[in-house]
Design an enzyme around this catalytic site. Structure first.
Site, PDB file in Angstrom:
ATOM      1  N   LYS A  79      52.325 -76.632  40.718  1.00  0.00           N
ATOM      2  CA  LYS A  79      51.782 -77.432  41.873  1.00  0.00           C
ATOM      3  C   LYS A  79      53.006 -77.984  42.657  1.00  0.00           C
ATOM      4  CE  LYS A  79      48.500 -81.332  42.800  1.00  0.00           C
ATOM      5  NZ  LYS A  79      48.082 -80.640  43.841  1.00  0.00           N
TER       6      LYS A  79
ATOM      7  N   HIS B  23      48.605 -81.470  36.241  1.00  0.00           N
ATOM      8  CA  HIS B  23      48.451 -80.356  36.759  1.00  0.00           C
ATOM      9  C   HIS B  23      49.333 -79.361  36.236  1.00  0.00           C
ATOM     10  CE1 HIS B  23      46.010 -82.712  39.733  1.00  0.00           C
ATOM     11  NE2 HIS B  23      45.456 -81.469  39.825  1.00  0.00           N
TER      12      HIS B  23
END
Ligand code: NDP
Ligand SMILES: O=C(O)C1=N[C@H](C(=O)O)C[C@H](O)C1
Length: 267
Positions: free
Chosen positions: A158, A154
């Protein structure tokens, strides 16, 4: 269906505002942020790149939920717990995409689901929920001599790991094997770890750049490997799934549901 977006200034909040706007039968009735957020008072549509929708961002979820049929919530666990209580009081639909839950933190959601229709999933896309279905079937078919490892990547912003999706995929594989994921998951490896225990499910987390979300489930056997992959290319995918879940939940009784229920992917 009148929908509130909470966390409306966030990455997913803005995607949700756009998804509600484009969906027939759905209407944005309020948008919520924290009291101290600089976006309070701004128009939610303008912030999402749509132009004015005459929906100012406020810090008052109580009055927003009182005039809504549902809430779309991609925020943080503590916030989602509070919003679930309010959704139960208002007896509306609560779609929760928030991830980063600790063990046992979710209990109050089941209490709230006596009055609210809660639909919660670590991933609201059709593709990932189909991948989970396939991971369950594959784990069931292969058995213990295939080692299961889950890799996710990600964007750099995040804050939680492993991703909610990786855990969802791990749960699916554990169900297929009829084991308890909490007992068999290995979330990090460093130094002299010893050999891999047969039957464990391993997780590896990568973070960087602007990656929307990529997940890989590996079944590694002797001399062969099966890999199931999903790559999200646009956040709008999750937002559209959340709106779909809200419209589905509007017709349901109070209860606790998953995206697999919405998509009919339970086996
Ligand atoms: N299930 C799925 O399909 C998906 C889930 N997610 C998950 O959604 C969550 C949000 O992701 P993302 O949008 O990238 O994160 P962001 O940080 O961009 O957005 C979260 C927003 O929620 C706000 N917020 C937090 N607490 C409150 C509160 N008490 N009241 C009002 N607003 C609040 C934040 O404000 P502040 O910045 O002030 O804290 C922020 O604006 C994460 O848990 C992520 O993993 C993401 C994509 C898909
Ligand atoms: O934080 C994100 O961005 C995402 N979070 C979800 C997760 O934790 O799995 C879903 C998606 O992969 C994007």
């Amino acid at each position: 269906m009148r929908l509130v977006v909470v966390g409306a200034a966030g990455r997913m909040g803005k995607a949700l505002v756009r998804a509600v706007h484009e969906q027939d039968g759905a209407e944005l009735c309020a948008a919520i942020e924290r009291p101290e957020a600089p976006e309070v008072g701004l128009d939610a549509g303008r912030l999402a790149g749509l132009g004015d929708l005459n929906v100012p961002i406020t810090d008052d979820p109580l009055s927003a939920f009182a005039r809504a049929d549902g809430v779309l919530d991609f925020t943080a666990p503590q916030a989602s717990l509070w919003f679930a209580e309010l959704a139960a009081q208002a007896r509306i639909v609560h779609v929760i995409g928030t991830t980063g839950w600790t063990a046992n933190q979710e209990g109050p959601l089941h209490v709230a689901a006596r009055h609210a229709r809660i639909i919660k999933s670590g991933n609201m896309s059709l593709g990932v929920n189909l991948l989970a279905y396939l991971a369950r079937q594959t784990a069931r078919a292969l058995g213990d001599d295939f080692d299961i490892e889950i890799v996710e990547m990600h964007h750099r912003h995040k804050v939680d790991a492993p991703s909610g999706t990786a855990l969802l995929l791990g749960e699916a594989a554990a169900e297929g094997r009829e084991i308890d994921l909490a007992q068999r998951s290995v979330r990090s490896r460093d130094g002299i770890t010893g050999e891999r225990n047969s039957g464990d499910i391993g997780f590896a987390t990568l973070r960087g750049g602007s990656v929307i979300g990529e997940h890989l489930v590996i079944f590694a056997g002797n001399g062969e490997r099966i890999e199931l992959t999903h790559r999200a290319e646009d956040r709008q995918l999750f937002a559209r799934g959340a709106v779909r879940a809200a419209l589905w939940g509007y017709k349901m009784k109070p209860g606790y549901y998953s995206m697999a229920d919405v998509l009919g992917l339970k086996d």
